[in-house]
Scaffold this motif. Structure first.
Motif, mmCIF file in Angstrom:
data_model
loop_
_atom_site.group_PDB
_atom_site.id
_atom_site.type_symbol
_atom_site.label_atom_id
_atom_site.label_comp_id
_atom_site.label_asym_id
_atom_site.label_seq_id
_atom_site.Cartn_x
_atom_site.Cartn_y
_atom_site.Cartn_z
ATOM 1 N N ALA A 178 1.757 36.397 9.273
ATOM 2 C CA ALA A 178 0.190 36.409 9.869
ATOM 3 C C ALA A 178 -0.485 36.444 9.482
ATOM 4 C CB ALA A 178 0.331 37.771 10.684
ATOM 5 N N PHE A 179 -0.611 36.628 7.738
ATOM 6 C CA PHE A 179 -1.984 36.662 6.928
ATOM 7 C C PHE A 179 -2.052 35.996 5.662
ATOM 8 C CE2 PHE A 179 -2.808 40.949 9.406
ATOM 9 C CZ PHE A 179 -3.886 40.185 9.690
ATOM 10 N N SER A 180 -3.287 34.651 5.379
ATOM 11 C CA SER A 180 -2.979 33.750 3.682
ATOM 12 C C SER A 180 -1.584 34.613 2.619
ATOM 13 C CB SER A 180 -4.193 34.105 3.275
ATOM 14 O OG SER A 180 -3.811 33.442 1.957
ATOM 15 N N PHE A 181 -0.307 34.436 2.629
ATOM 16 C CA PHE A 181 0.323 34.664 2.203
ATOM 17 C C PHE A 181 1.020 33.784 0.283
ATOM 18 C CE2 PHE A 181 4.150 36.824 0.570
ATOM 19 C CZ PHE A 181 3.933 38.283 1.063
ATOM 20 N N GLY A 182 1.257 34.005 -0.001
ATOM 21 C CA GLY A 182 1.894 33.000 -1.323
ATOM 22 C C GLY A 182 1.370 31.671 -1.324
ATOM 23 N N PRO A 183 1.919 30.262 -1.071
ATOM 24 C CA PRO A 183 1.510 28.847 -1.091
ATOM 25 C C PRO A 183 0.794 28.473 0.030
ATOM 26 C CG PRO A 183 3.996 29.203 -0.468
ATOM 27 C CD PRO A 183 4.029 30.617 -0.447
ATOM 28 N N HIS A 184 0.729 29.774 1.129
ATOM 29 C CA HIS A 184 0.609 29.594 2.463
ATOM 30 C C HIS A 184 -1.246 30.581 2.095
ATOM 31 C CE1 HIS A 184 3.389 27.947 5.119
ATOM 32 N NE2 HIS A 184 3.886 28.585 4.247
ATOM 33 N N TYR A 185 -2.249 29.763 1.275
ATOM 34 C CA TYR A 185 -3.430 30.398 1.566
ATOM 35 C C TYR A 185 -5.074 30.281 2.009
ATOM 36 C CZ TYR A 185 -8.156 31.821 -1.962
ATOM 37 O OH TYR A 185 -8.645 31.731 -1.225
ATOM 38 N N ASP A 186 -5.504 30.897 3.087
ATOM 39 C CA ASP A 186 -6.282 30.616 3.683
ATOM 40 C C ASP A 186 -7.620 31.565 3.212
ATOM 41 O OD1 ASP A 186 -7.871 30.156 5.842
ATOM 42 O OD2 ASP A 186 -6.905 30.927 7.383
ATOM 43 N N PRO A 187 -8.411 31.513 2.370
ATOM 44 C CA PRO A 187 -9.709 32.128 1.958
ATOM 45 C C PRO A 187 -10.134 33.241 4.065
ATOM 46 C CG PRO A 187 -10.465 30.201 2.182
ATOM 47 C CD PRO A 187 -9.052 29.806 2.727
ATOM 48 N N ILE A 194 -3.397 43.782 5.241
ATOM 49 C CA ILE A 194 -3.627 42.054 4.395
ATOM 50 C C ILE A 194 -1.936 41.592 4.319
ATOM 51 C CG2 ILE A 194 -4.574 42.693 2.764
ATOM 52 C CD1 ILE A 194 -2.660 43.950 0.559
ATOM 53 N N ALA A 195 -1.616 42.665 5.398
ATOM 54 C CA ALA A 195 -0.229 41.337 5.616
ATOM 55 C C ALA A 195 1.011 41.734 6.447
ATOM 56 C CB ALA A 195 1.210 41.369 4.571
ATOM 57 N N CYS A 196 0.683 41.640 7.602
ATOM 58 C CA CYS A 196 2.158 41.257 8.965
ATOM 59 C C CYS A 196 2.672 40.336 8.889
ATOM 60 C CB CYS A 196 1.118 41.966 10.219
ATOM 61 S SG CYS A 196 2.436 42.304 11.500
ATOM 62 N N GLU A 224 0.274 49.728 0.091
ATOM 63 C CA GLU A 224 1.038 50.560 0.864
ATOM 64 C C GLU A 224 1.809 49.965 2.434
ATOM 65 O OE1 GLU A 224 0.426 53.752 1.051
ATOM 66 O OE2 GLU A 224 -0.756 53.653 -1.196
ATOM 67 N N ILE A 225 2.817 49.447 2.277
ATOM 68 C CA ILE A 225 3.975 49.274 2.790
ATOM 69 C C ILE A 225 4.561 49.501 4.033
ATOM 70 C CG2 ILE A 225 6.077 47.518 2.402
ATOM 71 C CD1 ILE A 225 5.464 47.309 -0.403
ATOM 72 N N VAL A 226 4.498 49.225 5.214
ATOM 73 C CA VAL A 226 5.027 50.350 5.693
ATOM 74 C C VAL A 226 5.946 48.934 6.378
ATOM 75 C CG1 VAL A 226 4.244 51.302 8.548
ATOM 76 C CG2 VAL A 226 3.338 51.586 5.992
ATOM 77 N N THR A 227 7.487 49.822 7.131
ATOM 78 C CA THR A 227 8.202 49.190 7.610
ATOM 79 C C THR A 227 9.146 49.620 9.001
ATOM 80 O OG1 THR A 227 9.033 48.489 5.565
ATOM 81 C CG2 THR A 227 10.571 47.728 7.473
ATOM 82 N N TRP A 228 9.070 48.447 9.512
ATOM 83 C CA TRP A 228 9.112 48.687 11.152
ATOM 84 C C TRP A 228 10.271 48.024 11.185
ATOM 85 C CZ3 TRP A 228 8.926 52.851 14.986
ATOM 86 C CH2 TRP A 228 9.420 52.355 16.535
ATOM 87 N N VAL A 229 11.495 48.034 11.917
ATOM 88 C CA VAL A 229 12.962 47.692 12.517
ATOM 89 C C VAL A 229 12.965 47.307 13.758
ATOM 90 C CG1 VAL A 229 15.145 47.780 11.728
ATOM 91 C CG2 VAL A 229 13.902 48.363 9.152
ATOM 92 N N PHE A 252 12.907 42.863 11.043
ATOM 93 C CA PHE A 252 11.714 44.104 10.507
ATOM 94 C C PHE A 252 10.547 42.945 11.226
ATOM 95 C CE2 PHE A 252 13.596 42.911 6.416
ATOM 96 C CZ PHE A 252 12.459 42.856 5.567
ATOM 97 N N VAL A 253 9.541 44.210 10.516
ATOM 98 C CA VAL A 253 8.208 44.093 10.530
ATOM 99 C C VAL A 253 8.035 44.513 9.707
ATOM 100 C CG1 VAL A 253 5.597 43.650 11.728
ATOM 101 C CG2 VAL A 253 7.601 43.488 13.030
ATOM 102 N N GLN A 254 6.887 44.091 8.072
ATOM 103 C CA GLN A 254 6.622 44.777 7.490
ATOM 104 C C GLN A 254 4.992 44.565 7.113
ATOM 105 O OE1 GLN A 254 7.919 44.313 2.911
ATOM 106 N NE2 GLN A 254 9.164 45.808 3.528
ATOM 107 N N MET A 255 3.871 45.108 7.134
ATOM 108 C CA MET A 255 3.109 45.109 7.170
ATOM 109 C C MET A 255 2.144 46.492 5.589
ATOM 110 S SD MET A 255 2.953 46.565 11.170
ATOM 111 C CE MET A 255 4.969 47.584 10.793
ATOM 112 N N TRP A 256 1.595 45.123 4.531
ATOM 113 C CA TRP A 256 0.734 45.600 4.029
ATOM 114 C C TRP A 256 -0.609 46.293 4.110
ATOM 115 C CZ3 TRP A 256 2.399 41.627 -0.254
ATOM 116 C CH2 TRP A 256 3.426 41.761 0.092
ATOM 117 N N LEU A 257 -0.848 47.439 3.792
ATOM 118 C CA LEU A 257 -2.534 47.704 3.988
ATOM 119 C C LEU A 257 -2.767 47.740 2.741
ATOM 120 C CD1 LEU A 257 -0.349 49.757 6.426
ATOM 121 C CD2 LEU A 257 -2.798 49.832 7.371
ATOM 122 N N ALA A 258 -4.285 47.726 2.075
ATOM 123 C CA ALA A 258 -5.110 47.872 1.095
ATOM 124 C C ALA A 258 -5.323 49.245 0.576
ATOM 125 C CB ALA A 258 -6.035 46.848 0.927
ATOM 126 N N PRO A 259 -4.900 50.487 -0.075
ATOM 127 C CA PRO A 259 -5.656 51.483 -0.364
ATOM 128 C C PRO A 259 -7.236 51.436 -0.492
ATOM 129 C CG PRO A 259 -4.071 50.925 -2.474
ATOM 130 C CD PRO A 259 -4.259 50.040 -1.623
#
Length: 259
Positions: free
Chosen positions: A25-34, A43-45, A65-70, A115-122
């Motif tokens: 859903a967000f800019s990630f790896g080679p898919h950079y979108d400022p 920062i990631a879904c 902070e990595i939160v995962t929903w199966v 699963f859905v994995q979501m990253w949050l910035a502390p």
């Protein structure tokens, strides 16, 4: 502001030949979108699909902070702090990477895993890694990630049922399954809408489909997401049985952002 992002707008990723399919859903790896680096603390879904036997070999994380929903199947987790668990649908997994941790994520089962994995910035970097799994979390029990100033709400409304969107500075809505509509259910301020192809002061008009059919306006399906700033008085109306993840967040610049 209500900003609808459709499932087909996600960046493709993973390694399909190895049984790994990812949609970012967000800019990630080679898919950079400022212009699409984060929303609030998020920062990631990532929507992840792993074939039986597929997975991510040991890799590092820090300051996340990595939160995962199966959604379906079983996720096997192993990390460098000694945890080894199997996470199933209805469980919330939270790995706080802190100053640094390594982990493995695999599908060791006989069925496909989604699963859905979501990253949050502390808010602050560093600290000691931690790990937690909440089994079978209830809809009425939000899961707190205080390090990121965020609450995760899991909602599983029946067809025809309404569920309130939290009133907060930032709310991120991810539709796991089913179809819903975003409505201004309670009295509140008008919300300007940016759904890519249209703008409106009525949240019910969010996310108009390319077909232009007014009946599709505001309709959300699997993989769709909504980014809402200064949310107040909004509701989701389930058109079918649905499952939705809602992040409630507050505006606060983290130390990492200021560095």
């Amino acid at each position: 502001m209500v900003d609808v992002r459709r499932a087909d707008e996600r960046y493709p990723g993973g390694e399909p030949g190895a049984g790994i399919e990812t949609r970012h859903a967000f800019s990630f790896g080679p898919h950079y979108d400022p212009d699409n680096l984060r929303f609030g603390a998020l920062i990631a879904c990532n929507e992840e699909r792993l074939a039986p036997g597929a997975g991510f070999d040991e890799h590092p994380h820090s300051h996340t902070e990595i939160v995962t929903w199966v959604v379906e199947g079983e996720l096997t987790h192993r990390d460098s702090t000694g945890h080894e668990t199997v996470v199933r649908p209805g469980d919330v997994q939270h790995l706080s990477a802190a100053a640094g941790v390594r982990h493995v994520e695999r599908n060791d089962g006989a069925a496909a895993l989604t699963f859905v994995q979501m990253w949050l910035a502390p808010r602050e970097p560093g600290g000691e890694p931690s790990y937690e799994v909440v089994r079978g979390i209830a809809d009425s029990t939000p899961y707190a990630v205080p390090a990121a100033g965020a609450l995760l709400h899991v909602r599983r409304p029946a067809a025809g049922e309404r569920t309130a969107v939290p009133d907060a500075a930032c709310v991120y809505v991810h539709v796991v399954r089913g179809h819903l509509r975003l409505d201004a259910g309670r009295p509140g301020p008008d919300h300007a809408v940016d759904a890519g192809r249209q703008e409106s002061g009525d949240p019910a008009d969010a996310g108009g489909q390319e077909s232009g059919d007014p009946a599709d306006a505001g309709r959300l399906g699997p993989g769709d997401a909504v980014r809402i700033t200064d949310a107040e008085g909004l509701e989701l109306l389930a058109e079918t049985p649905a499952e939705v993840l809602l992040w409630e967040m507050w505006h606060a610049r983290s130390t990492l952002e200021r560095m």
